[in-house]
Design a protein around this motif. Structure first.
Motif, PDB file in Angstrom:
ATOM      1  N   ASP A 289     -14.544  -3.542  -7.655  1.00  0.00           N
ATOM      2  CA  ASP A 289     -14.288  -4.561  -6.621  1.00  0.00           C
ATOM      3  C   ASP A 289     -12.960  -5.193  -7.002  1.00  0.00           C
ATOM      4  O   ASP A 289     -12.137  -5.501  -6.366  1.00  0.00           O
ATOM      5  CB  ASP A 289     -15.257  -5.439  -6.309  1.00  0.00           C
ATOM      6  N   ARG A 290     -12.839  -5.312  -8.264  1.00  0.00           N
ATOM      7  CA  ARG A 290     -11.646  -5.972  -9.036  1.00  0.00           C
ATOM      8  C   ARG A 290     -10.407  -4.977  -8.850  1.00  0.00           C
ATOM      9  O   ARG A 290      -9.319  -5.183  -8.872  1.00  0.00           O
ATOM     10  CB  ARG A 290     -12.277  -6.398 -10.360  1.00  0.00           C
ATOM     11  N   LEU A 291     -10.844  -3.647  -9.483  1.00  0.00           N
ATOM     12  CA  LEU A 291      -9.742  -2.636  -9.776  1.00  0.00           C
ATOM     13  C   LEU A 291      -9.228  -1.741  -8.652  1.00  0.00           C
ATOM     14  O   LEU A 291      -8.081  -1.303  -8.352  1.00  0.00           O
ATOM     15  CB  LEU A 291      -9.819  -2.015 -10.924  1.00  0.00           C
ATOM     16  N   ALA A 292     -10.182  -1.360  -7.879  1.00  0.00           N
ATOM     17  CA  ALA A 292      -9.968  -0.622  -6.462  1.00  0.00           C
ATOM     18  C   ALA A 292      -8.630  -1.024  -5.799  1.00  0.00           C
ATOM     19  O   ALA A 292      -7.790  -0.067  -5.636  1.00  0.00           O
ATOM     20  CB  ALA A 292     -11.215  -0.124  -5.843  1.00  0.00           C
ATOM     21  N   PRO A 293      -8.744  -2.225  -5.228  1.00  0.00           N
ATOM     22  CA  PRO A 293      -7.574  -2.418  -4.440  1.00  0.00           C
ATOM     23  C   PRO A 293      -6.333  -2.516  -5.306  1.00  0.00           C
ATOM     24  O   PRO A 293      -5.245  -2.131  -4.611  1.00  0.00           O
ATOM     25  CB  PRO A 293      -7.735  -3.993  -4.090  1.00  0.00           C
ATOM     26  N   VAL A 294      -6.377  -2.655  -6.512  1.00  0.00           N
ATOM     27  CA  VAL A 294      -4.894  -2.503  -7.272  1.00  0.00           C
ATOM     28  C   VAL A 294      -4.522  -1.248  -7.331  1.00  0.00           C
ATOM     29  O   VAL A 294      -3.304  -0.866  -7.096  1.00  0.00           O
ATOM     30  CB  VAL A 294      -5.195  -3.143  -8.700  1.00  0.00           C
ATOM     31  N   LEU A 295      -5.482  -0.235  -7.684  1.00  0.00           N
ATOM     32  CA  LEU A 295      -5.126   1.220  -7.658  1.00  0.00           C
ATOM     33  C   LEU A 295      -4.632   1.748  -6.164  1.00  0.00           C
ATOM     34  O   LEU A 295      -3.830   2.610  -6.129  1.00  0.00           O
ATOM     35  CB  LEU A 295      -6.166   2.090  -8.470  1.00  0.00           C
ATOM     36  N   ALA A 296      -5.553   1.214  -5.381  1.00  0.00           N
ATOM     37  CA  ALA A 296      -4.918   1.735  -3.805  1.00  0.00           C
ATOM     38  C   ALA A 296      -3.520   1.272  -3.625  1.00  0.00           C
ATOM     39  O   ALA A 296      -2.983   2.064  -2.945  1.00  0.00           O
ATOM     40  CB  ALA A 296      -6.147   1.110  -2.930  1.00  0.00           C
ATOM     41  N   ALA A 297      -3.370   0.067  -3.784  1.00  0.00           N
ATOM     42  CA  ALA A 297      -2.005  -0.539  -3.655  1.00  0.00           C
ATOM     43  C   ALA A 297      -1.018   0.492  -4.370  1.00  0.00           C
ATOM     44  O   ALA A 297       0.234   0.449  -3.726  1.00  0.00           O
ATOM     45  CB  ALA A 297      -1.867  -1.863  -4.093  1.00  0.00           C
TER      46      ALA A 297
END
Length: 112
Positions: A5-13
């Motif tokens: 939840d913390r890192l997936a949005p960062v990597l997706a961006a």
């Protein structure tokens, strides 16, 4: 998991979490969770214990110590693949793997 939840949005961006990469990233997230859990176990119970042998008292590492080392190795290996270390972040930001491989081939060919 909390790590996902913390890192997936960062990597997706950053366009580093295509659906084909979700399984290795899930393994990374589990490794991080394991490191956190194992570190807590070590903090609570210590990293070693003593046993009495025919040669006297000896200190032995707890099994959780090795488990944490394995989880750290997996975490570090996968972090690099996703550009999650400072060196790999810089490499990926500088042009990605395509340019890296091209640079390697140019170096091997002796052309600049």
């Amino acid at each position: 998991s909390d790590v996902w939840d913390r890192l997936a949005p960062v990597l997706a961006a950053k366009r580093r979490l295509d659906p084909a990469y979700e399984d290795p990233f899930a393994i990374y997230c589990e490794s991080v969770a394991d490191v956190i859990r194992f570190t807590g176990d070590i903090a609570a119970f210590g990293s070693w214990y003593e046993v009495e042998t025919r040669n006297g008292r000896q200190q032995k590492k707890r099994a959780v110590w090795g488990q944490r080392q394995d989880a750290i190795a997996t975490m570090n290996q996968l972090a690099a693949r996703f550009g999650m270390t400072p060196v790999d972040e810089a490499r990926m930001s500088a042009g990605g793997q395509g340019d890296l491989f091209g640079e390697i081939l140019r170096t091997l060919d002796g052309t600049d």
